[in-house]
Design a protein around this motif. Structure first.
Motif, short mmCIF file in Angstrom:
data_model
loop_
_atom_site.label_atom_id
_atom_site.label_comp_id
_atom_site.label_asym_id
_atom_site.label_seq_id
_atom_site.Cartn_x
_atom_site.Cartn_y
_atom_site.Cartn_z
N ARG A 192 0.83 -1.21 0.00
CA ARG A 192 0.00 0.00 0.00
C ARG A 192 0.86 1.26 0.00
O ARG A 192 0.51 2.26 -0.63
N ALA A 193 1.99 1.22 0.70
CA ALA A 193 2.88 2.37 0.73
C ALA A 193 3.41 2.68 -0.67
O ALA A 193 3.47 3.84 -1.09
N ASN A 194 3.76 1.63 -1.41
CA ASN A 194 4.30 1.84 -2.75
C ASN A 194 3.20 2.25 -3.74
O ASN A 194 3.46 3.03 -4.65
N ILE A 195 2.00 1.74 -3.54
CA ILE A 195 0.90 2.18 -4.41
C ILE A 195 0.58 3.65 -4.14
O ILE A 195 0.27 4.41 -5.06
N TYR A 196 0.70 4.07 -2.87
CA TYR A 196 0.53 5.49 -2.55
C TYR A 196 1.58 6.33 -3.29
O TYR A 196 1.26 7.37 -3.89
N LEU A 197 2.85 5.88 -3.24
CA LEU A 197 3.91 6.60 -3.95
C LEU A 197 3.65 6.64 -5.45
O LEU A 197 3.88 7.65 -6.12
N LEU A 198 3.15 5.51 -5.98
CA LEU A 198 2.85 5.43 -7.40
C LEU A 198 1.75 6.43 -7.77
O LEU A 198 1.85 7.14 -8.79
N ARG A 199 0.73 6.50 -6.94
CA ARG A 199 -0.35 7.46 -7.19
C ARG A 199 0.15 8.91 -7.14
O ARG A 199 -0.27 9.75 -7.94
N GLN A 200 1.03 9.19 -6.17
CA GLN A 200 1.56 10.55 -6.05
C GLN A 200 2.30 10.95 -7.33
O GLN A 200 2.26 12.12 -7.73
N ALA A 201 2.98 9.97 -7.93
CA ALA A 201 3.77 10.28 -9.13
C ALA A 201 2.93 10.26 -10.40
O ALA A 201 3.08 11.12 -11.27
N ILE A 202 2.02 9.27 -10.50
CA ILE A 202 1.27 9.06 -11.74
C ILE A 202 0.02 9.94 -11.83
O ILE A 202 -0.32 10.47 -12.90
#
Length: 223
Positions: A192-202
């Motif tokens: 979930r932490a990495n999906i959050y980071l992915l959302r922040q970038a994408i």
């Protein structure tokens, strides 16, 4: 960088001949000798297509195909059968296979069907994945949205690649856990932490959201 092909065949001679022929024609190929091994391989690695024999030990090809489709996998599947029966072919297609070949078959025909099915399934996405204005160049490991370069850590890149390969299908947490950590997920909720980071970038810098959460099911990326 073409995606590898998984050959699921318990006859070592047949499997070896298929792999050698595919490799001779520029296709990377791997072998699984039973249905359970096939599901394990497919859970841990991204393949471009599966050549799946019906008569397998431990778990037959029909069951393997049904399980993959139940998990939301859109992986192209060519089913091999030794039985020239309309019923057998219909059962395979109803289980989710995209095509079938009856044994014995010519390796040249198998290759032609593989190439046709992969063109239909991926187009040019083997080299560049594209969803809406988001592109992922697999050779250069470069992600762009509306022409803007996006930097991602290796875990986010792996998640994004799988979401884009399976788009618009939903990718489950189990699938991503297997892909990232071979099913041994960290105690912290790193996914979930990495999906959050992915959302922040994408998504965050752009007007339209592409990454979607499906409670209890997983995540997808779609326009």
């Amino acid at each position: 960088m073409a995606l590898p092909i998984l050959i699921v065949e318990d006859n070592a001679d047949i499997a070896g001949n298929i792999r050698a022929y595919l490799q001779m024609n520029g296709r990377e190929a791997e072998i699984a000798s039973d249905g359970l091994q096939a599901l394990e391989r497919l859970s841990n690695k991204i393949y471009g297509l599966c050549v799946l024999d019906i008569g397998l030990p431990l778990m037959d090809g029909i069951t393997v195909c049904k399980r993959l489709r139940a998990q939301g996998s859109a992986l192209p599947i060519i089913m091999l059968t030794a039985r020239d029966s309309i019923d057998d072919r219909v059962i395979g297609l109803e289980a989710g296979a995209d095509d079938y070949l009856i044994k014995p078959f010519a390796l040249r025909e198998l290759l032609a069907r593989i190439e046709a099915l992969m063109r239909r399934a991926y187009g040019n996405r083997e080299q560049t994945l594209k969803v809406a204005d988001l592109t992922f160049d697999l050779q250069q490991t470069q992600v762009l949205r509306s022409g803007v370069p996006i930097k991602l850590n290796p875990t986010c890149l792996t998640i994004l690649k799988e979401l884009m390969l399976q788009s618009p299908s939903i990718v489950s947490r189990n699938r991503l856990d297997h892909l990232l950590w071979s099913g041994e997920a960290p105690t912290s909720d790193s996914l979930r932490a990495n999906i959050y980071l992915l959302r922040q970038a994408i998504d965050k810098p752009f007007e339209k959201k592409l990454i979607h959460t499906h409670p209890g099911l997983g995540w997808s990326i779609r326009s």
